[in-house]
Design an enzyme around this catalytic site. Structure first.
Site, mmCIF file in Angstrom:
data_model
loop_
_atom_site.group_PDB
_atom_site.id
_atom_site.type_symbol
_atom_site.label_atom_id
_atom_site.label_comp_id
_atom_site.label_asym_id
_atom_site.label_seq_id
_atom_site.Cartn_x
_atom_site.Cartn_y
_atom_site.Cartn_z
ATOM 1 N N ASN A 9 57.245 40.083 20.704
ATOM 2 C CA ASN A 9 56.646 38.840 21.191
ATOM 3 C C ASN A 9 57.629 37.676 21.248
ATOM 4 O O ASN A 9 57.375 36.682 21.939
ATOM 5 C CB ASN A 9 55.449 38.437 20.319
ATOM 6 C CG ASN A 9 54.242 39.329 20.497
ATOM 7 O OD1 ASN A 9 53.413 39.465 19.598
ATOM 8 N ND2 ASN A 9 54.118 39.960 21.655
ATOM 9 N N ASP A 33 44.395 42.121 20.734
ATOM 10 C CA ASP A 33 44.983 42.033 22.066
ATOM 11 C C ASP A 33 44.003 41.424 23.062
ATOM 12 O O ASP A 33 42.795 41.625 22.959
ATOM 13 C CB ASP A 33 45.379 43.446 22.529
ATOM 14 C CG ASP A 33 46.282 43.419 23.749
ATOM 15 O OD1 ASP A 33 46.956 42.396 23.983
ATOM 16 O OD2 ASP A 33 46.309 44.423 24.473
#
Length: 245
Positions: free
Chosen positions: A67, A19
């Site tokens: 996503n 991340d």
């Protein structure tokens, strides 16, 4: 830092939520895809570092089902980067004896990405070194739902009785069937959540959070996470006294 580690207590399986690529790029005044491109070295360092320690499995959360809701330009660029990276890295995976497998709804990926991924998996399937699991178009809830469907199908076909279902039955129908659960999960960028990642498998996993943004993640950060892991007492519901005895 590696010299400070107890090599007899290395986790067999490490999972990483990679991340911070977008924030890294923003700090540089660049587009988000710039961060994704510069994250490739972090992936290489994580794989090499884990392999150096004797880790058997490394799961990398590369792209979640959530996503897909990102801006389409970013998704398109990510898929193109995925294809290019797989092509570029096959020779290195072969040289380092890395086996590549994938988990997630791979069929939802663009055809070109599916083809290159399958080719990389085919070429590396007999390698005997570290196994790298790419979690692509993956979510823990999706995986558990898929496992439930497969179990229900077996029941409807008379191949399985409801009363015979155990925790092992569920585990055997997950994408990670046959692979030990992670002992250590690392998340970068300073976020403190697991974001729908390996929900079943992380039941007794040690969680480690670091403020380092993923493009800056290097081997020493992996070793620091393992060092922290080795300081913990894993009790699995038992008391500390029971574990020590």
């Amino acid at each position: 830092m590696k010299e400070r580690l107890d090599l007899t207590k290395i986790p067999k399986h490490i999972a990483i939520i990679m991340d911070g690529n977008g924030r890294w790029a923003k700090k540089k005044g660049a587009m988000r895809i710039f961060g994704h491109r510069h994250a490739i070295q972090a992936v290489k360092d994580a794989i090499e570092g884990a392999d150096n320690l004797g880790v058997k499995y490394l799961t990398l959360f590369s792209f979640s089902t959530e996503n897909w809701s990102r801006p389409q330009d970013e998704v398109k660029a990510l898929m193109e980067l995925l294809v290019k990276t797989i092509i570029d890295e096959i020779s290195l995976m072969m040289k380092n004896n890395v086996r590549l497998i994938s988990i997630g709804d791979v069929e939802s990926l663009p055809r070109s990405a599916q083809e290159k991924l399958e080719e990389a998996k085919r070429q590396t399937e007999t390698n005997t070194g570290i196994t790298v699991l790419l979690a692509l178009s993956y979510s823990g809830r999706w995986e558990i739902a898929q496992a439930t469907k497969h179990i229900a199908q077996k029941i409807s076909e008379g191949k399985l009785k409801p009363e015979d279902i155990t925790q092992q039955t569920v585990a055997d129908h997950l994408n990670t069937a046959g692979i030990p659960d992670p002992e250590l999960m690392i998340r970068t960028s300073g976020e403190y959540r697991i974001s729908n990642f390996l929900l079943w498998q992380l039941a007794y996993t040690e969680l480690y959070f670091t403020p380092v943004l993923w493009p800056d993640f290097r081997m020493e950060h992996l070793y620091a996470a393992v060092e922290d892991y080795q300081k913990r007492e894993r009790r699995f519901g038992k008391t500390g006294e029971q574990v020590k005895s």
